[in-house]
Design an enzyme around this catalytic site. Structure first.
Site: not given
Ligand code: PGA
Length: 257
Positions: A101, A173
Site C-alpha cells: 500500500h 492506486e
Molecule cells: P481513499 O483511500 O479512498 O481515502 O482515497 C484509498 C486507499 O488508500 O486505499
C-alpha cells in the site's frame, strides 16, 4: 474469489476504536441484508479489530463479508516486535492481506521489492489472498514515467510465475488520488489495467488465470458506479468509514457483472 461479483474492499487504515469498529461492522452486515448488490465485500480493519472479529465467527461461521489485514510480517514467527505473521492472521479467519500500500511505501519506507517479496511469499505459503497495491506519485505522472514505475513495483510478482493460481489481485492506486478527492479519467484507469496485464503476462510471464484488477483512490458513493464498469473491484479508504456511504458503494455493484 468470485469473479462474477465485484470486489469491494474497505481499508479502514488507522481508524476506529474497538466499539466504533464493531458498530461499523455490524451496520455493514445489517445493511447488506437490505440492499440489492452484486458485491464480494472485504473489510480491512486494524489488527485490533481482527482480534475482536472472532465474536462474529463464533455466532456466524460464514459471514457475508470477508476479513482482510492491512499488513503482515516478513517472517513466519519469532522476535519481531510489533509485527504479525501470516500464520497468526490465518488463525483469526483472515482471508486477504494488503501488500505494498502507498502509505506503507511512503511512511514506513516499505518501497523495497525484496521486503515486499518476503511478504508475498509469506502470504502465498499461508494461502492468504493478496491485494497487491501499486501506483505512481504526481511527480512520476508529470514526468510521464508511470509505466516504468509500475513495472518496477510489480517486479516481486514475477517470482510467483511458477504458481498456477497465485491468488493475487492488483489494486491500482495512484498516490495523487489517495485521500485527495482527485481521480483519473476512467479511460486512463482502463488503459493502466491493460498495461499492467501486459507487464505481468508478457514481461513477468505470470500465468493466467486472469488477475482481478481493482481501482483505489478517492472512490466514493458518487463515482463508484462509473469506475466499476471498467474494473473488477474497488479499494475504498475514507468512504468506507461511514456505513451509509460504504453501503451505497456496495449497492452500485448491482448492475455490473
Ligand atoms: P481513499 O483511500 O479512498 O481515502 O482515497 C484509498 C486507499 O488508500 O486505499
Amino acid at each position: 474469489m468470485n469473479l462474477k461479483k465485484k470486489i469491494i474492499a474497505a481499508n479502514w487504515k488507522m481508524n476506529k476504536t474497538l466499539p466504533e469498529g464493531e458498530k461499523l461492522r455490524n451496520q455493514v452486515l445489517e445493511g447488506l441484508k437490505k440492499i440489492p448488490h452484486n458485491a464480494e465485500p472485504i473489510l480491512f480493519p486494524s489488527f485490533l479489530h481482527i482480534g475482536n472479529w472472532q465474536n462474529l465467527y463464533n455466532t456466524t461461521p460464514n459471514p457475508p463479508i470477508a476479513l482482510g489485514a492491512q499488513n503482515l510480517g516478513t517472517e513466519p514467527n519469532g522476535a519481531r516486535t510489533g509485527e504479525i505473521s501470516a500464520h497468526m492472521l490465518k488463525s483469526a479467519h483472515v482471508e486477504y492481506v494488503l501488500i505494498g500500500h502507498a502509505e506503507r511505501r511512503t511512511f514506513y519506507h516499505e518501497d523495497n521489492n525484496s521486503l515486499i517479496l518476503q511478504k508475498l511469499q509469506q502470504a502465498q505459503q499461508h494461502n492468504l489472498k493478496t491485494i497487491f497495491c501499486c501506483g505512481e506519485s504526481l511527480e512520476i505522472r508529470k514526468s510521464k514515467k508511470t509505466l516504468e514505475h509500475l513495472q518496477k513495483q510489480l517486479e516481486p510478482l514475477k517470482n510467483l510465475n511458477n504458481i498456477h493460481n497465485p491468488n493475487i489481485l492488483i489494486a491500482y492506486e495512484p498516490v495523487w488520488a489517495i485521500g485527495t478527492g482527485l481521480i483519473p479519467d476512467v479511460k486512463e484507469i482502463q488503459n493502466i489495467n491493460t498495461q499492467i496485464r501486459k507487464i505481468l503476462h508478457e514481461i513477468y510471464l505470470l500465468p493466467k488465470p486472469y488477475l482481478p484488477f481493482l481501482y483505489g483512490g478517492s472512490v466514493n458513493e458518487k463515482n463508484a458506479q462509473d469506475i466499476l464498469t471498467h474494473v473488477d473491484g474497488l479499494l475504498v479508504g475514507s468512504s468506507s468509514l461511514h456505513a451509509e456511504k460504504f453501503l451505497q458503494i456496495l449497492a452500485a455493484t448491482q448492475h455490473k457483472t
